[in-house]
Design a protein around this motif. Structure first.
Motif, PDB file in Angstrom:
ATOM      1  N   LEU A 273     -32.783  51.545   7.512  1.00  0.00           N
ATOM      2  CA  LEU A 273     -33.081  50.611   6.543  1.00  0.00           C
ATOM      3  C   LEU A 273     -34.506  49.821   6.698  1.00  0.00           C
ATOM      4  N   TYR A 274     -35.063  49.749   5.532  1.00  0.00           N
ATOM      5  CA  TYR A 274     -36.376  49.142   5.476  1.00  0.00           C
ATOM      6  C   TYR A 274     -36.466  47.437   6.092  1.00  0.00           C
ATOM      7  N   ASP A 275     -37.527  47.132   6.559  1.00  0.00           N
ATOM      8  CA  ASP A 275     -37.547  45.702   6.862  1.00  0.00           C
ATOM      9  C   ASP A 275     -37.880  45.034   5.516  1.00  0.00           C
ATOM     10  N   PRO A 276     -37.014  44.026   5.106  1.00  0.00           N
ATOM     11  CA  PRO A 276     -37.413  43.234   3.683  1.00  0.00           C
ATOM     12  C   PRO A 276     -38.631  42.576   3.785  1.00  0.00           C
ATOM     13  N   PRO A 279     -41.514  45.853   3.487  1.00  0.00           N
ATOM     14  CA  PRO A 279     -41.001  47.279   3.019  1.00  0.00           C
ATOM     15  C   PRO A 279     -41.677  48.413   3.161  1.00  0.00           C
ATOM     16  N   THR A 310     -27.887  44.361   1.490  1.00  0.00           N
ATOM     17  CA  THR A 310     -28.921  45.028   2.154  1.00  0.00           C
ATOM     18  C   THR A 310     -29.175  46.421   1.671  1.00  0.00           C
ATOM     19  N   GLU A 312     -30.276  47.620  -0.991  1.00  0.00           N
ATOM     20  CA  GLU A 312     -31.513  47.941  -1.608  1.00  0.00           C
ATOM     21  C   GLU A 312     -32.711  48.494  -0.527  1.00  0.00           C
ATOM     22  N   TYR A 313     -32.388  48.142   0.568  1.00  0.00           N
ATOM     23  CA  TYR A 313     -33.260  48.552   1.746  1.00  0.00           C
ATOM     24  C   TYR A 313     -32.838  49.974   2.399  1.00  0.00           C
ATOM     25  N   ASP A 315     -32.654  53.793   3.294  1.00  0.00           N
ATOM     26  CA  ASP A 315     -33.451  54.741   2.677  1.00  0.00           C
ATOM     27  C   ASP A 315     -32.615  55.678   2.801  1.00  0.00           C
TER      28      ASP A 315
END
Length: 459
Positions: A273-276, A279, A310, A312-313, A315
């Motif tokens: 997961l990306y860090d919001p 990003p 989450t 959308e984050y 990958d």
């Protein structure tokens, strides 16, 4: 029966780091319009991941004897090999060492693996078989070489003849005096299956779920099956969000599937997961909090940090299975240590510093940030090896593209020979490149070596 497939990056217990890295590179490249620099993964880094060598051997027609197979592989090097005889046996599997060839940086060890029961090993057997070498008083895995290759197979005796070639450690200055071949397990019927999904490929519907007697939410089976692997022994039964708001994957496994690790679950899930709040930063580490629950016919994985909020984050979602369909892991203790004889060597160093730049297709992509300085040349009857170091004051590690270097040798009679590129190894501070002669030479008759147009005489 066995078929050779030695993995440079082998990891038969955990999901392949190479696949994850390759997929991450693919996603990174697809999501960016700018060109990424070439990533340099050292052989040392690959060796650190290595815990298993693949011993898959295809049935070869009944052919030459094992000594003929060894001589055929050695070719005109045969007279430089030494016969070494040693053996070990455990759990009905016998390993017998027959011959060795130590040449500058690379040692070749010839040996057999025999299933004396005739019922243990099969076409998909893997093992943590590894060749280590003693230099400077201690054994080291080393780097480089061609790895494990199968030369012949006798189906009547269940006997495979193999060669394991391995380079010395990056900073070792001398050839090995002893080598050790050892293993702690064999896994017949080994299977691996992997599937990597990015956010756009992920099923995101909310599926039907239930709560176990222990209070754990799991998906119901067979809601949106997906293929995992080619043989049908393992698969994805359901994948999506459950009533607890978290993403779940329910795996199914056949009756003949056996785990090969200490746990009972043959599956693994990693997600990134990306860090919001940042990003642009690539999540190099997986979230690592997947919860595994045994269910009828398989396993349910809950990913607590992956929710509709989450999503959308996300990958990458990496799913893998590692298992046996032939009874599981055979544990034992196989170890053979033998002496090796190194042929006579000649060495030479440049009179003046010789620094070479890294090139890729003839270009210098890093602006001479990865230069390498020639430290020493070592010549044997069979090969030439160039040892390099990082130039003083250079922050970046030394690195060359050995296949793009030009090397010739001049003999006393004026003959100029161009040995063929064999292999190379690079660490943070040092590296080596090795070339092999088509026919053995007399090192005493060698006058000079010319590397990229620079001639180094041999005194």
């Amino acid at each position: 029966m066995f078929e050779p497939e030695y993995r440079a990056q082998f990891d038969s217990i955990n999901p392949s780091p190479a696949l994850v890295e390759a997929t991450k590179d693919r996603v990174r490249t697809a999501s960016s319009n700018r060109e990424k620099p070439r990533r340099h993964l050292t052989r040392r880094g690959l060796a650190a991941l290595a815990t298993a060598a693949v011993l898959t051997v295809t049935a070869l027609a009944a052919g030459p004897t094992l000594w003929q197979a060894i001589q055929n592989d050695l070719g005109n090097r045969a007279s430089y090999a030494t016969q070494v005889e040693a053996a070990c046996e455990d759990q009905g599997i016998r390993i017998e060492v027959l011959a060795a060839l130590a040449d500058t940086r690379v040692t070749r060890l010839y040996f057999t693996v025999q299933d004396r029961t005739g019922a243990l090993l099969d076409a998909d057997t893997t093992s943590d078989l590894i060749l280590s070498q003693e230099t400077g008083g201690q054994f080291d895995w080393g780097n480089g070489g061609k790895g494990l290759e199968v030369l012949s197979y006798d189906p009547e005796q269940h006997l495979a003849t193999l060669v394991y070639s391995r380079g010395t450690a990056d900073l070792a200055g001398t050839p090995p005096t002893r080598v050790r071949l050892d293993a702690t397990y064999f896994i017949p019927g080994h299977r691996q299956a992997e599937l990597v999904l990015d956010r756009d490929e992920l099923p995101t519907e909310t599926l039907e779920s239930t709560v176990t007697d222990a209070g754990t939410t799991v998906l119901l089976s067979d809601q949106n099956p997906m293929v995992l692997g080619e043989d049908g022994d393992v698969s994805i039964s359901s994948i999506g969000f459950a009533s607890d708001g978290s993403f779940h994957i329910r795996f199914a496994q056949g009756e003949k599937v056996s785990p090969i690790t200490d746990g009972e679950c043959p599956f693994r899930v990693d997600y990134y997961l990306y860090d919001p709040e940042n990003p642009e930063r690539w999540p190099d580490q997986g979230v690592g909090n997947a919860i595994c629950t045994a269910v009828e016919g398989g396993w349910d994985f809950c990913l607590p940090s992956l929710t509709p909020d989450t999503l959308e984050y996300l990958d990458l979602l990496c799913l893998s299975a590692d298992y046996s369909v032939a009874g599981g892991r055979i544990e034992g203790n196989w170890a053979v240590t033998v002496p090796v004889e190194v042929m006579d060597l000649r060495t030479a160093a440049p009179a003046e510093p010789l620094v070479l730049p890294y090139t890729q297709n003839g270009e210098q992509p890093y602006g001479r940030a990865h230069d390498a300085q020639l430290h020493q040349l070592t010549v044997s009857p069979l090969s030439v090896c160039a040892d390099f170091t990082t130039p003083e004051g250079q922050e970046a590690p030394c690195m060359l593209n050995g296949a793009e270097l030009s090397l010739t040798v001049t003999m006393a009679d004026g003959t100029v020979l161009a040995p063929a590129y064999y292999d190379e190894v690079w660490s943070q501070q040092a590296g080596w490149v090795m070339w092999e002669f088509e026919d053995p030479i007399d090192p005493d008759q060698l006058v000079s070596v010319t590397l990229n147009g620079q001639t180094i005489p041999l005194s």
